[in-house]
Design a protein around this motif. Structure first.
Motif, PDB file in Angstrom:
ATOM      1  N   SER A 264       1.216  -1.478  -0.258  1.00  0.00           N
ATOM      2  CA  SER A 264       0.106  -0.059  -0.168  1.00  0.00           C
ATOM      3  C   SER A 264       0.740   0.779  -0.233  1.00  0.00           C
ATOM      4  O   SER A 264       0.372   2.621   0.029  1.00  0.00           O
ATOM      5  CB  SER A 264      -0.709   0.302   0.951  1.00  0.00           C
ATOM      6  OG  SER A 264      -0.672   0.383   2.491  1.00  0.00           O
ATOM      7  N   SER A 265       2.238   1.442   0.252  1.00  0.00           N
ATOM      8  CA  SER A 265       2.739   2.618   0.114  1.00  0.00           C
ATOM      9  C   SER A 265       2.983   3.293  -1.300  1.00  0.00           C
ATOM     10  O   SER A 265       2.963   2.112  -2.331  1.00  0.00           O
ATOM     11  CB  SER A 265       4.835   2.032   0.416  1.00  0.00           C
ATOM     12  OG  SER A 265       4.827   1.115   0.319  1.00  0.00           O
ATOM     13  N   ASP A 266       2.968   4.424  -1.468  1.00  0.00           N
ATOM     14  CA  ASP A 266       3.982   4.892  -2.474  1.00  0.00           C
ATOM     15  C   ASP A 266       5.191   4.593  -2.794  1.00  0.00           C
ATOM     16  O   ASP A 266       5.846   6.112  -2.369  1.00  0.00           O
ATOM     17  CB  ASP A 266       2.735   5.705  -2.796  1.00  0.00           C
ATOM     18  CG  ASP A 266       3.108   6.704  -3.960  1.00  0.00           C
ATOM     19  OD1 ASP A 266       3.791   5.994  -5.108  1.00  0.00           O
ATOM     20  OD2 ASP A 266       3.291   7.709  -4.024  1.00  0.00           O
ATOM     21  N   GLY A 267       6.518   3.968  -2.455  1.00  0.00           N
ATOM     22  CA  GLY A 267       8.046   4.160  -2.376  1.00  0.00           C
ATOM     23  C   GLY A 267       7.882   4.009  -0.880  1.00  0.00           C
ATOM     24  O   GLY A 267       7.813   4.494   0.657  1.00  0.00           O
ATOM     25  N   TRP A 268       8.575   2.780  -0.400  1.00  0.00           N
ATOM     26  CA  TRP A 268       9.084   1.594   0.707  1.00  0.00           C
ATOM     27  C   TRP A 268      10.250   2.038   0.689  1.00  0.00           C
ATOM     28  O   TRP A 268      11.057   1.800   0.206  1.00  0.00           O
ATOM     29  CB  TRP A 268       7.992   0.670   0.832  1.00  0.00           C
ATOM     30  CG  TRP A 268       8.325  -0.229   1.923  1.00  0.00           C
ATOM     31  CD1 TRP A 268       7.307   0.019   2.981  1.00  0.00           C
ATOM     32  CD2 TRP A 268       9.201  -1.080   2.560  1.00  0.00           C
ATOM     33  NE1 TRP A 268       7.506  -0.572   3.728  1.00  0.00           N
ATOM     34  CE2 TRP A 268       8.912  -1.437   3.820  1.00  0.00           C
ATOM     35  CE3 TRP A 268      10.545  -1.418   2.122  1.00  0.00           C
ATOM     36  CZ2 TRP A 268       9.464  -2.442   4.051  1.00  0.00           C
ATOM     37  CZ3 TRP A 268      10.857  -2.066   2.725  1.00  0.00           C
ATOM     38  CH2 TRP A 268      10.894  -2.728   3.554  1.00  0.00           C
ATOM     39  N   GLU A 269      11.231   2.615   2.063  1.00  0.00           N
ATOM     40  CA  GLU A 269      11.676   2.230   2.445  1.00  0.00           C
ATOM     41  C   GLU A 269      12.332   1.735   4.057  1.00  0.00           C
ATOM     42  O   GLU A 269      11.639   2.393   4.812  1.00  0.00           O
ATOM     43  CB  GLU A 269      12.290   3.773   2.835  1.00  0.00           C
ATOM     44  CG  GLU A 269      13.512   4.717   2.448  1.00  0.00           C
ATOM     45  CD  GLU A 269      14.116   5.859   3.244  1.00  0.00           C
ATOM     46  OE1 GLU A 269      15.555   5.909   3.444  1.00  0.00           O
ATOM     47  OE2 GLU A 269      13.422   6.876   2.791  1.00  0.00           O
ATOM     48  N   ALA A 270      13.559   1.185   3.458  1.00  0.00           N
ATOM     49  CA  ALA A 270      13.587  -0.106   3.916  1.00  0.00           C
ATOM     50  C   ALA A 270      14.578   1.156   5.529  1.00  0.00           C
ATOM     51  O   ALA A 270      15.605   1.713   5.343  1.00  0.00           O
ATOM     52  CB  ALA A 270      14.934  -0.740   3.795  1.00  0.00           C
TER      53      ALA A 270
END
Length: 179
Positions: free
Chosen positions: A121-127
């Protein structure tokens, strides 16, 4: 930061001309299949975990390069039930003491539906920001640490080649792409 990113991308095009073009879905899938074969060959415990995972995200070729300013980039596929359902890229930039280049493969296992849904559901996921990834290390006999296997997202990094060595994906941004 925009100048740094431009310089990094330019250096990748010069150093790795074959990677300067976006891969097709068919090319990504072929590379993902090969990366998973290598992953399963090196880690039977990883294969067992992958079979239990809600989804598997594979980046078969992540290029990392740097001369003071560095970055990495790779394209991969998300697999659910063994079938590709979406394509993603992974990218990051860094500043500091670094010199060299490296080609590696990354596999992320989403071990539960909640972690996977948050990712999807994210619009660009950052670890490290949107979700913590436990990097798996293999012990004697190829077993994975029991604390690691209880984590919602487990990462594997393998096939390191080159002068740079970094077993981390913290700060890497993963974004959906159309293929």
């Amino acid at each position: 930061m925009r100048i740094l990113t431009t310089l990094f991308l330019l250096s990748l095009i010069i150093c790795f001309p074959d990677y300067s073009q976006a891969a097709s879905a068919q090319e990504i899938n072929a590379k993902v299949n090969q990366a998973l074969k290598e992953f399963y060959r090196h880690s039977p415990a990883g294969k067992e975990l992958a079979q239990k995972a809600a989804a598997v995200l594979v980046f078969p070729e992540v290029i990392k390069a740097g001369i003071g300013i560095g970055g990495e980039y790779g394209e991969g596929a998300l697999r659910e039930g063994g079938k590709t359902t979406a394509y993603y890229n992974v990218a990051s930039a860094s500043i500091g003491f670094q010199l060299g280049a490296q080609l590696k493969s990354e596999v992320l296992l989403f071990m539960n539906k909640e972690a996977f849904q948050k990712f999807r559901s994210s619009d660009g996921w950052e670890a490290g920001v949107d979700g913590s990834v436990a990097i798996a290390t293999l012990g004697a006999g190829g077993e994975i640490d029991s604390n690691t296997i209880q984590q919602p997202i487990i990462g594997f990094i393998f096939s390191n080649k080159g002068l740079m060595y970094n077993l981390s994906i913290e700060g890497s941004k993963i974004t959906r792409i159309n293929r």
